[in-house]
Design a protein around this motif. Structure first.
Motif, PDB file in Angstrom:
ATOM      1  N   ASP A  37       0.825  -1.208   0.000  1.00 48.68           N
ATOM      2  CA  ASP A  37       0.000   0.000   0.000  1.00 48.68           C
ATOM      3  C   ASP A  37       0.859   1.257   0.000  1.00 48.68           C
ATOM      4  O   ASP A  37       0.552   2.229  -0.701  1.00 48.68           O
ATOM      5  CB  ASP A  37      -0.951   0.015   1.205  1.00 48.68           C
ATOM      6  CG  ASP A  37      -2.053  -1.027   1.096  1.00 48.68           C
ATOM      7  OD1 ASP A  37      -2.306  -1.520  -0.031  1.00 48.68           O
ATOM      8  OD2 ASP A  37      -2.666  -1.347   2.132  1.00 48.68           O
ATOM      9  N   LEU A  38       1.935   1.253   0.775  1.00 47.96           N
ATOM     10  CA  LEU A  38       2.813   2.420   0.829  1.00 47.96           C
ATOM     11  C   LEU A  38       3.493   2.664  -0.518  1.00 47.96           C
ATOM     12  O   LEU A  38       3.617   3.813  -0.955  1.00 47.96           O
ATOM     13  CB  LEU A  38       3.859   2.253   1.935  1.00 47.96           C
ATOM     14  CG  LEU A  38       3.327   2.328   3.363  1.00 47.96           C
ATOM     15  CD1 LEU A  38       4.427   1.958   4.359  1.00 47.96           C
ATOM     16  CD2 LEU A  38       2.745   3.686   3.678  1.00 47.96           C
ATOM     17  N   VAL A  39       3.919   1.593  -1.169  1.00 51.37           N
ATOM     18  CA  VAL A  39       4.541   1.740  -2.491  1.00 51.37           C
ATOM     19  C   VAL A  39       3.521   2.297  -3.481  1.00 51.37           C
ATOM     20  O   VAL A  39       3.822   3.217  -4.248  1.00 51.37           O
ATOM     21  CB  VAL A  39       5.133   0.405  -2.993  1.00 51.37           C
ATOM     22  CG1 VAL A  39       5.561   0.503  -4.453  1.00 51.37           C
ATOM     23  CG2 VAL A  39       6.304  -0.018  -2.114  1.00 51.37           C
ATOM     24  N   GLN A  40       2.312   1.772  -3.439  1.00 57.43           N
ATOM     25  CA  GLN A  40       1.268   2.269  -4.328  1.00 57.43           C
ATOM     26  C   GLN A  40       0.990   3.747  -4.042  1.00 57.43           C
ATOM     27  O   GLN A  40       0.886   4.550  -4.971  1.00 57.43           O
ATOM     28  CB  GLN A  40      -0.007   1.444  -4.156  1.00 57.43           C
ATOM     29  CG  GLN A  40      -1.066   1.753  -5.187  1.00 57.43           C
ATOM     30  CD  GLN A  40      -2.227   0.771  -5.126  1.00 57.43           C
ATOM     31  OE1 GLN A  40      -2.261  -0.138  -4.320  1.00 57.43           O
ATOM     32  NE2 GLN A  40      -3.183   0.961  -5.990  1.00 57.43           N
ATOM     33  N   ASP A  41       0.910   4.112  -2.774  1.00 54.72           N
ATOM     34  CA  ASP A  41       0.712   5.518  -2.399  1.00 54.72           C
ATOM     35  C   ASP A  41       1.857   6.384  -2.903  1.00 54.72           C
ATOM     36  O   ASP A  41       1.640   7.513  -3.358  1.00 54.72           O
ATOM     37  CB  ASP A  41       0.597   5.663  -0.877  1.00 54.72           C
ATOM     38  CG  ASP A  41      -0.680   5.078  -0.315  1.00 54.72           C
ATOM     39  OD1 ASP A  41      -0.747   4.931   0.923  1.00 54.72           O
ATOM     40  OD2 ASP A  41      -1.609   4.775  -1.092  1.00 54.72           O
TER      41      ASP A  41
END
Length: 188
Positions: A37-41
């Motif tokens: 999720d952090l990478v996508q964000d």
């Protein structure tokens, strides 16, 4: 000698940097789902702020700096008292059961292992049903990336899609799965 200007190439970000950024994040948060999720964000934030890129660093260094800020924000949120109060576990969105639990008040564990096993089997069955109800391409991409853990490059090559398209499909699949689970699991 003039320095070569570095330009951004968002179409190649997933192929070139997703695995590196994921490994960077997972080491720092110790949770693969949160890391994803952090990478996508970070990718979304980079797309939004691409016009601000000045070319003073490499593309990867710039993306890592954005991801660092996402990791810091994540820890600020979960470690602050206000952040804990804001992180809610949504179980019901409407009807007589409307509401949510504050994360800090969520039951931490069940004592009965048999009940947990039954609950996990029922949850898996419902999740499989929700995945089966996704559009065919969404289900295929979601299974390959999330369950079978194929690399982004492999999936893109196999399905003849771009990395950007893959992440859009993953996002849409997650959104539809969340809705399906809320409607069929949490409201039962």
């Amino acid at each position: 000698m003039p320095q070569e200007e570095i330009t951004l190439n968002p179409d190649k970000w997933i192929d070139n940097y997703a695995d590196y950024l994921f490994n960077y994040a997972v080491v720092r948060v110790n949770n693969s789902d949160v890391a994803k999720d952090l990478v996508q964000d970070a990718f979304f934030a980079a797309l939004k702020s691409a016009k601000n890129f000045q070319g003073k660093s490499t593309e990867r260094t710039w993306l890592v700096s954005i991801l660092k800020r996402k990791v810091i924000d994540y820890y600020r949120k979960i470690n602050s008292k206000k952040g804990k109060a804001e992180v809610r576990m949504n179980f019901y969105d409407d009807g007589e059961n409307e509401g949510s639990w504050l994360e800090e008040r969520v039951p931490q564990s069940w004592n009965n292992e048999t009940e947990k096993d039954i609950e996990n089997l029922e949850l898996k069955k419902q999740l499989d049903t929700c995945i089966d109800n996704l559009p065919e391409k969404y289900a295929l991409v979601f299974r390959m990336k999330t369950i079978q853990e194929f690399e982004t490059e492999e999936i893109c090559k196999e399905l003849d899609i771009t990395a950007s398209n893959l992440w859009v499909i993953i996002h849409r699949a997650r959104t539809q799965l969340r809705k399906c689970m809320e409607d069929n699991w949490f409201n039962n």
